[in-house]
Design a protein around this motif. Structure first.
Motif, short mmCIF file in Angstrom:
data_model
loop_
_atom_site.label_atom_id
_atom_site.label_comp_id
_atom_site.label_asym_id
_atom_site.label_seq_id
_atom_site.Cartn_x
_atom_site.Cartn_y
_atom_site.Cartn_z
N SER A 85 -94.99 33.57 83.79
CA SER A 85 -96.28 33.31 84.45
C SER A 85 -97.07 32.34 83.59
N PRO A 86 -96.92 31.03 83.83
CA PRO A 86 -97.58 30.04 82.97
C PRO A 86 -99.10 30.16 82.98
N ASN A 87 -99.69 29.81 81.87
CA ASN A 87 -101.16 29.77 81.73
C ASN A 87 -101.56 28.33 81.44
N LYS A 88 -102.00 27.62 82.46
CA LYS A 88 -102.34 26.21 82.30
C LYS A 88 -103.66 26.01 81.56
N GLY A 89 -104.33 27.10 81.22
CA GLY A 89 -105.60 27.00 80.52
C GLY A 89 -105.47 26.76 79.02
N ILE A 90 -104.24 26.91 78.49
CA ILE A 90 -104.03 26.67 77.06
C ILE A 90 -102.83 25.75 76.88
N PRO A 91 -102.80 24.95 75.81
CA PRO A 91 -101.70 23.99 75.61
C PRO A 91 -100.34 24.64 75.50
N THR A 92 -100.27 25.89 75.01
CA THR A 92 -98.98 26.57 74.84
C THR A 92 -98.63 27.43 76.05
N GLY A 93 -99.33 27.23 77.14
CA GLY A 93 -99.23 28.14 78.28
C GLY A 93 -97.94 28.11 79.05
N MET A 94 -97.04 27.18 78.75
CA MET A 94 -95.75 27.12 79.46
C MET A 94 -94.66 27.89 78.73
N VAL A 95 -94.94 28.34 77.50
CA VAL A 95 -93.91 29.03 76.72
C VAL A 95 -94.48 30.31 76.11
N GLU A 96 -93.56 31.14 75.60
CA GLU A 96 -93.96 32.32 74.87
C GLU A 96 -92.86 32.64 73.85
N LEU A 97 -93.22 33.48 72.91
CA LEU A 97 -92.26 33.89 71.89
C LEU A 97 -91.70 35.26 72.25
#
Length: 590
Positions: A85-97
């Protein structure tokens, strides 16, 4: 850390990092437990990264992650994956750890302030817990912007042949306009060092030394009554150049400002910057720091009203003053209550009142309609080039009062009418030809407007004896959006002229040598023509960071009362320390 190494910063991770095994470290912004999954937002100075711990990913890490709370300091290791579930509000919003390992470095109590952008809380609480306040992303950005700006300035000055030279912090007390901060000496009991209000005398000595081009990003100290954007310790970008004239100093600093605004904000500053004599600045804008982002210029209407029967106008003119006005476009609809507030506003600047005239389609109204005929009011409107719907505001008094009150009023009205909403507009102007001297009514003598080493304009030196108030200085201020960004002058390097300057401002020769002897002694040995300028670095950062609070751009500032809520300075010291210094204190009960 038992060999654990950070491989990446949280805010730098993107889709190009998918598949990489990494380790990040920082503080927990928030944690969410969704049953079989725990989501942790981890924050470092670069931004936020979402970490997901799951029972199926690593049971031990999952269980441990459920124990973390906000502001715990942790490390996490795992693989970067695409976020479901991407978060376009932050620069890292397309990935997660995908968290495979977690280490808790330290726990945290519930913070007394929220660690978030644009925090709206009591300033003294922010300052008391400044180390937490500085964790906030907006504060991190500002202080890193400050670092980058200092680097841009240093690189530019190096390219221009300047040497960065430190000058003493412990010096001699000299009259420089504000009270000194004094430091008692243990070795010379009863004697004091003074913290520098500026490096003025030392940088002139460096010119005598032959360094030609000096600069310094330096702390300065002034014990003066604080205002909203004044600090007892502040930072200057200080410079001095030999074998230069006024235009040389101004041209160099235009290039410096152009470089800073391009590198930091990617804005192009067009050169040359406008020059405006002090007299014009006062007459048109009522201030030696004119804000040129809007019009609303002050107009002298003395010639229009000098034959009216209005005593307020007549008294001002007879006493050598003037009658001046500003026009506020489209403000004739203001209520009487609003206008009454404007009358009270100008009283803070010495004005006894304010005359208003509003021009509507079929009528003219005024607070002075009993004393001004309709023809008088129309003549005023013609002089002001007013149109239906406009409001004219008039002050009559000594010029200084009129300038101060209308100058402040035009800025106030610009804010009230929305003319200053755009914080991306930067209007620079050089203000030149300042008065060299001003008359001190209390002491019945002239005093230096800047400092006693400022060079008079060549054509005005002849008036030093006969008409000192007429003499203009080779002084220049760089003004941005109605604020003084920096100021400087060409200095006196002729010993006889310097002695004359001291004489005019009432400093006897022996007193001059007592206060400035080391500089005067140095001037016996071939001083070069020289001049310089100093910027308020904190104020510059305020503009670049687009904040209106100087405390936002200083890591550990004092509050409005020059007190540090964090360290509780100033504070009492041990009696043994005072004894060593030979100081006795009469304690005042608080």
């Amino acid at each position: 850390m038992n060999g654990l190494k950070r491989t990446h910063m949280c805010g730098e991770l993107r889709e190009s990092n998918i598949g990489e095994k990494i380790t990040v470290m920082g503080w927990v912004q928030r944690k969410r437990n969704l049953g079989g999954l725990v989501f942790v937002d981890l924050r470092d100075r670069t931004g936020i990264l979402q970490i997901v711990f799951g029972e199926k990913i690593n049971r031990e890490a999952f269980q441990k992650s459920d124990n973390v709370k906000s502001e715990y300091c942790i490390a996490a290791t795992g693989v970067i994956v695409k976020r479901e579930s991407p978060n376009k509000g932050i620069p890292t919003g397309m990935v997660e750890l995908k968290g495979e390992y977690i280490k808790i470095f330290s726990e945290s109590e519930t913070p007394p302030i929220y660690i978030k952008e644009n925090l709206d809380t009591d300033e003294n609480i922010r300052l008391k817990y400044r180390y937490l306040d500085l964790r906030r992303p907006d504060m991190q950005r500002i202080l890193r912007l400050r670092h980058r700006t200092a680097k841009v300035i240093r690189d530019f000055m190096d390219e221009e042949g300047f040497a960065e030279i430190e000058t003493p912090i412990l010096g001699k007390s000299t009259p420089e306009g504000a009270r000194d901060y004094l430091v008692p000496s243990r070795n010379y009991k009863g004697k004091f060092y003074a913290l520098p209000q500026s490096p003025q005398l030392f940088k002139q000595l460096l010119m005598v030394s032959g360094f030609d081009r000096y600069f310094q990003i330096v702390k300065c100290f002034r014990d003066e009554d604080l205002r909203a954007n004044r600090q007892p310790e502040f930072t200057q970008v200080d410079m001095e150049l030999s074998f230069v004239e006024q235009e040389d100093v101004m041209a160099l600093n235009e290039r410096l400002l152009q470089r800073v605004f391009k590198k930091i904000l990617n804005l192009d500053i067009k050169l040359p910057i406008e020059r405006m004599p002090y007299r014009i600045a006062m007459e048109k804008y009522g201030s030696d720091k004119p804000d040129l982002r809007f019009g609303m210029e002050i107009n002298d209407i003395t010639d229009v009203v000098e034959n009216t029967d209005f005593k307020v106008f007549q008294n001002a003119i007879e006493k050598g003053g003037s009658v001046r006005a500003i026009k506020v476009d489209g403000a004739a609809s203001m209520s009487r209550k609003q206008i009454d507030k404007l009358v009270e506003f100008v009283k803070d600047y010495g004005a006894k009142g304010l005359v208003w005239i509003e021009y509507r389609e079929n009528e003219v109204k005024s607070s002075a309609s009993k004393f001004l005929s309709e023809e008088d009011m129309k003549a005023i409107f013609n002089k002001m080039k007013a149109e239906p719907g406009d409001l004219v505001l008039i002050a009559a008094d000594k010029d200084k009062v009129v300038f101060d009150s209308l100058g402040a009023l035009r800025v106030h009205m610009a804010k009230e009418t929305g003319l200053l909403k755009d914080n991306n507009e930067f209007r620079f102007v050089w203000v030149t030809e300042f008065p060299l001297l001003s008359y001190n009514e209390e002491e019945k003598r002239y005093q230096a407007e800047h400092h006693p080493f400022t060079m008079p304009m060549d054509e005005d030196i002849q008036y030093l004896d006969s008409d000192p108030g007429r003499v203009r200085a080779k002084a220049y201020d760089i003004v941005l959006n109605g604020e003084e960004l920096g100021g400087g002058s060409i200095r006196i390097h002729d010993t006889k002229l310097q002695e004359k300057m001291f004489q005019v401002i009432g400093i006897a020769q022996e007193n001059a040598w007592d206060k400035f002897g080391y500089l005067l002694e140095a001037f016996k040995f071939g001083p070069p023509p020289h001049g310089g300028l100093a910027y308020g670095f904190d104020r510059m950062i305020m503009f670049l960071a687009k904040t209106d609070n100087i405390k936002d751009v200083i890591a550990f500032p004092k509050n409005q009362n020059a007190f540090c809520p964090l360290t509780e300075a100033p504070n009492v010291v041990d009696e043994s320390q005072l004894k060593e210094l030979g100081i006795n204190i009469n304690r005042v009960k608080e």
